[in-house]
Write a protein that holds these residues in place. Structure first.
Motif, PDB file in Angstrom:
ATOM      1  N   PRO A  45       0.494  -1.379  -0.179  1.00  0.00           N
ATOM      2  CA  PRO A  45      -0.074   0.003   0.034  1.00  0.00           C
ATOM      3  C   PRO A  45       0.830   1.275  -0.163  1.00  0.00           C
ATOM      4  CG  PRO A  45      -0.881  -1.509   1.709  1.00  0.00           C
ATOM      5  CD  PRO A  45       0.371  -2.131   1.092  1.00  0.00           C
ATOM      6  N   ARG A  46       1.995   1.308   0.521  1.00  0.00           N
ATOM      7  CA  ARG A  46       2.858   2.297   0.686  1.00  0.00           C
ATOM      8  C   ARG A  46       3.420   2.876  -0.600  1.00  0.00           C
ATOM      9  NH1 ARG A  46       5.529  -0.257   5.717  1.00  0.00           N
ATOM     10  NH2 ARG A  46       4.128   0.868   7.403  1.00  0.00           N
ATOM     11  N   LEU A  47       3.386   1.773  -1.731  1.00  0.00           N
ATOM     12  CA  LEU A  47       3.727   2.402  -2.990  1.00  0.00           C
ATOM     13  C   LEU A  47       2.787   3.038  -3.806  1.00  0.00           C
ATOM     14  CD1 LEU A  47       4.973  -1.143  -4.353  1.00  0.00           C
ATOM     15  CD2 LEU A  47       6.417   0.721  -3.772  1.00  0.00           C
ATOM     16  N   HIS A  48       1.530   3.067  -3.370  1.00  0.00           N
ATOM     17  CA  HIS A  48       0.414   4.224  -3.689  1.00  0.00           C
ATOM     18  C   HIS A  48       0.450   5.469  -3.432  1.00  0.00           C
ATOM     19  CE1 HIS A  48      -3.168   5.269  -5.723  1.00  0.00           C
ATOM     20  NE2 HIS A  48      -3.524   4.195  -6.493  1.00  0.00           N
ATOM     21  N   PRO A  49       0.740   6.437  -3.900  1.00  0.00           N
ATOM     22  CA  PRO A  49       0.707   7.698  -3.403  1.00  0.00           C
ATOM     23  C   PRO A  49      -0.611   8.062  -2.768  1.00  0.00           C
ATOM     24  CG  PRO A  49       0.871   7.867  -5.994  1.00  0.00           C
ATOM     25  CD  PRO A  49       0.937   6.482  -5.463  1.00  0.00           C
ATOM     26  N   ALA A  50      -1.546   7.573  -3.031  1.00  0.00           N
ATOM     27  CA  ALA A  50      -3.038   8.120  -2.660  1.00  0.00           C
ATOM     28  C   ALA A  50      -3.261   7.332  -1.122  1.00  0.00           C
ATOM     29  CB  ALA A  50      -4.082   7.634  -3.355  1.00  0.00           C
ATOM     30  N   PRO A 166      10.283   2.030  -7.677  1.00  0.00           N
ATOM     31  CA  PRO A 166      11.060   2.850  -6.758  1.00  0.00           C
ATOM     32  C   PRO A 166      12.237   3.088  -7.636  1.00  0.00           C
ATOM     33  CG  PRO A 166      10.265   1.409  -5.499  1.00  0.00           C
ATOM     34  CD  PRO A 166       9.622   0.953  -6.902  1.00  0.00           C
ATOM     35  N   THR A 167      13.055   3.926  -7.498  1.00  0.00           N
ATOM     36  CA  THR A 167      14.157   4.389  -8.323  1.00  0.00           C
ATOM     37  C   THR A 167      15.614   4.172  -7.436  1.00  0.00           C
ATOM     38  OG1 THR A 167      14.176   6.721  -7.381  1.00  0.00           O
ATOM     39  CG2 THR A 167      13.027   6.262  -9.402  1.00  0.00           C
ATOM     40  N   ASP A 168      15.596   3.357  -6.387  1.00  0.00           N
ATOM     41  CA  ASP A 168      16.582   2.945  -5.480  1.00  0.00           C
ATOM     42  C   ASP A 168      17.654   2.081  -6.559  1.00  0.00           C
ATOM     43  OD1 ASP A 168      15.285   4.258  -3.543  1.00  0.00           O
ATOM     44  OD2 ASP A 168      15.078   2.370  -2.320  1.00  0.00           O
ATOM     45  N   GLU A 169      19.207   2.444  -6.191  1.00  0.00           N
ATOM     46  CA  GLU A 169      19.804   2.122  -6.961  1.00  0.00           C
ATOM     47  C   GLU A 169      20.028   0.254  -6.531  1.00  0.00           C
ATOM     48  OE1 GLU A 169      22.195   2.798  -9.395  1.00  0.00           O
ATOM     49  OE2 GLU A 169      21.164   4.754  -9.379  1.00  0.00           O
ATOM     50  N   LEU A 170      20.331  -0.444  -7.804  1.00  0.00           N
ATOM     51  CA  LEU A 170      20.365  -2.061  -7.415  1.00  0.00           C
ATOM     52  C   LEU A 170      21.979  -2.470  -7.912  1.00  0.00           C
ATOM     53  CD1 LEU A 170      17.058  -3.467  -8.569  1.00  0.00           C
ATOM     54  CD2 LEU A 170      17.620  -2.848  -6.430  1.00  0.00           C
ATOM     55  N   PRO A 171      22.893  -1.975  -6.922  1.00  0.00           N
ATOM     56  CA  PRO A 171      24.313  -2.051  -7.392  1.00  0.00           C
ATOM     57  C   PRO A 171      24.888  -3.537  -7.968  1.00  0.00           C
ATOM     58  CG  PRO A 171      24.300  -1.936  -4.858  1.00  0.00           C
ATOM     59  CD  PRO A 171      22.803  -1.773  -5.523  1.00  0.00           C
ATOM     60  N   LEU A 240      15.921  -9.646  -1.183  1.00  0.00           N
ATOM     61  CA  LEU A 240      15.295  -8.371  -1.567  1.00  0.00           C
ATOM     62  C   LEU A 240      13.888  -7.946  -1.019  1.00  0.00           C
ATOM     63  CD1 LEU A 240      15.685  -8.417  -5.704  1.00  0.00           C
ATOM     64  CD2 LEU A 240      17.143  -7.493  -3.924  1.00  0.00           C
ATOM     65  N   THR A 241      13.540  -6.906  -0.493  1.00  0.00           N
ATOM     66  CA  THR A 241      12.489  -6.182   0.185  1.00  0.00           C
ATOM     67  C   THR A 241      11.544  -6.179  -0.971  1.00  0.00           C
ATOM     68  OG1 THR A 241      12.953  -3.910  -0.233  1.00  0.00           O
ATOM     69  CG2 THR A 241      13.728  -4.978   1.816  1.00  0.00           C
ATOM     70  N   LEU A 242      10.081  -5.957  -0.694  1.00  0.00           N
ATOM     71  CA  LEU A 242       9.193  -5.857  -1.694  1.00  0.00           C
ATOM     72  C   LEU A 242       9.432  -4.530  -2.407  1.00  0.00           C
ATOM     73  CD1 LEU A 242       6.020  -6.935   0.140  1.00  0.00           C
ATOM     74  CD2 LEU A 242       7.014  -8.117  -1.616  1.00  0.00           C
ATOM     75  N   PRO A 243       9.918  -3.576  -1.963  1.00  0.00           N
ATOM     76  CA  PRO A 243      10.155  -2.069  -2.700  1.00  0.00           C
ATOM     77  C   PRO A 243      11.297  -2.567  -3.528  1.00  0.00           C
ATOM     78  CG  PRO A 243       9.786  -1.485  -0.589  1.00  0.00           C
ATOM     79  CD  PRO A 243       9.752  -2.851  -0.392  1.00  0.00           C
ATOM     80  N   GLN A 244      12.389  -3.084  -3.005  1.00  0.00           N
ATOM     81  CA  GLN A 244      13.388  -3.441  -4.086  1.00  0.00           C
ATOM     82  C   GLN A 244      13.130  -4.366  -5.387  1.00  0.00           C
ATOM     83  OE1 GLN A 244      16.112  -5.037  -0.837  1.00  0.00           O
ATOM     84  NE2 GLN A 244      17.202  -3.233  -1.035  1.00  0.00           N
ATOM     85  N   ILE A 245      12.067  -5.361  -5.003  1.00  0.00           N
ATOM     86  CA  ILE A 245      11.596  -6.120  -6.268  1.00  0.00           C
ATOM     87  C   ILE A 245      10.852  -5.318  -7.116  1.00  0.00           C
ATOM     88  CG2 ILE A 245      10.239  -8.020  -6.599  1.00  0.00           C
ATOM     89  CD1 ILE A 245      10.856  -9.429  -4.071  1.00  0.00           C
ATOM     90  N   ALA A 246      10.117  -4.237  -6.370  1.00  0.00           N
ATOM     91  CA  ALA A 246       9.410  -3.724  -7.570  1.00  0.00           C
ATOM     92  C   ALA A 246      10.562  -2.726  -8.203  1.00  0.00           C
ATOM     93  CB  ALA A 246       8.598  -2.548  -6.554  1.00  0.00           C
ATOM     94  N   GLY A 247      11.638  -2.270  -7.716  1.00  0.00           N
ATOM     95  CA  GLY A 247      12.626  -1.415  -8.299  1.00  0.00           C
ATOM     96  C   GLY A 247      13.031  -2.417  -9.346  1.00  0.00           C
ATOM     97  N   LEU A 248      13.429  -3.517  -9.240  1.00  0.00           N
ATOM     98  CA  LEU A 248      13.896  -4.554 -10.080  1.00  0.00           C
ATOM     99  C   LEU A 248      12.810  -4.756 -11.371  1.00  0.00           C
ATOM    100  CD1 LEU A 248      15.726  -6.756 -11.194  1.00  0.00           C
ATOM    101  CD2 LEU A 248      14.654  -8.377  -9.516  1.00  0.00           C
ATOM    102  N   LEU A 249      11.771  -4.736 -10.989  1.00  0.00           N
ATOM    103  CA  LEU A 249      10.566  -4.953 -12.047  1.00  0.00           C
ATOM    104  C   LEU A 249      10.435  -3.959 -12.962  1.00  0.00           C
ATOM    105  CD1 LEU A 249       7.680  -6.744 -10.081  1.00  0.00           C
ATOM    106  CD2 LEU A 249       9.178  -7.884 -12.074  1.00  0.00           C
TER     107      LEU A 249
END
Length: 320
Positions: A45-50, A166-171, A240-249
């Motif tokens: 849910p935190r991925l949704h800005p609303a 998310p735009t986090d780096e995935l080194p 990976l965390t869920l946000p990191q998996i979203a960043g990978l996708l």
């Protein structure tokens, strides 16, 4: 207007509820939307800005430790958190006795599925208003139709999960053409044979893609490493965390997975996705999105590698 959504688990179900947030945002742009969800899925849910507030619940953990005083203290803290605000609508889109009892802890008009529509009919007794929603519709549609009925707005809004990568780096990620292979799932009978994954992965390598095989538990990691060993250049990333998996996708050309919530996350992000079904029926809970989303196989009849590769070629044309 204040709205509380109750959809606690599991991962795929939580993802299927995201379009409800987008619908509510369109119809009530000034509304504040809170969401009660199992703590392990709170990042979705935190991925949704609303979504303005996420209220974690830890029922999965609490039920294993009901004899501990600290568990009851945490449950008391949760009741105070969910009851701190008066909501205009408390909407339970899960339809279970568990979720209905959670909704009862909140203050506001509690809405949910009618007896004949709820997954557990007893849940309907705990709502202030109930609605008959067809049981033979996809879960995403059922969630959206229930919200539209409870809040009195049209059901013809365009599908939008509302989340961005998310735009986090995935080194650890090398190359610009990853294909994400979700080889693990919650039940062994849902797994696709490792030999199939190896052949599929080799096909992806031949197409110039880099297979990336996320894995969580130790057994999932061993499986992913066995498959990756047969694929030139394949990567098994660190946990990976869920946000990191979203960043990978968000960086992927394509995602292919078994019956797992992570395949639904790909569909939600409009990443071309192919879901492989071995022991479960995809008709009502398969991947569902605006982009390229294919559900292959059915109980006892998993798809062949050639079939998956054929659909992968179609997906790669879409994602060029």
């Amino acid at each position: 207007m204040r709205i509380l959504l109750v959809k606690t688990s599991s991962l795929g179900d939580v993802i299927h509820n995201l379009p409800v947030v987008s619908d509510l945002q369109r119809v009530f742009p000034a509304a504040t939307i809170a969401w009660c969800v199992e703590e392990s899925f709170a990042d979705i849910p935190r991925l949704h800005p609303a979504v303005t507030q996420v209220i974690p619940v830890a029922w999965r953990r609490w039920r294993k430790a009901l004899r501990r005083l600290d568990t009851w203290r945490q449950m008391g803290d949760f009741r105070r958190a969910i009851g701190a605000v008066e909501y205009d609508i408390v909407l339970d889109t899960q339809g279970l006795l568990k979720s209905a009892l959670i909704a009862r802890q909140a203050r506001g008009k509690r809405c949910g599925y009618a007896t004949e529509a709820a997954r557990e009919p007893l849940a309907a007794r705990f709502y202030d208003a109930t609605f008959v929603i067809p049981r033979n519709a996809h879960a995403v549609l059922r969630n959206r139709w229930l919200a539209a009925a409870a809040c009195d707005y049209p059901v013809d809004l365009p599908l939008d999960y509302g989340i961005c990568a998310p735009t986090d780096e995935l080194p650890w990620l090398h190359g610009e053409r990853p294909v994400v292979l979700f080889t693990a799932t919650s039940r062994d009978d849902k797994l696709w044979d490792e030999e199939n994954w190896c052949a599929l992965g080799q096909g992806m390598v031949a197409r110039g893609l880099t297979p990336v095989l996320p894995a969580g538990s130790a057994s999932e990691r061993r499986r992913a490493e066995r498959i990756a060993a047969a694929l030139a250049g394949a990567l098994v990333p660190p946990p990976l965390t869920l946000p990191q998996i979203a960043g990978l996708l968000g960086r992927a050309r394509l995602a292919i997975g078994v019956d797992t919530g992570l395949a639904h996350l790909a569909a939600a992000m409009n990443v071309p996705v192919i879901a492989i079904y071995v022991a479960s029926e995809p008709a009502l809970t398969g991947v569902h999105g605006r982009g390229f989303a294919r559900n292959l196989g059915r109980p006892g009849h998993p798809p062949a590698v050639a079939e998956v590769l054929a659909h992968a070629d179609q997906a790669l044309l879409v994602s060029q």
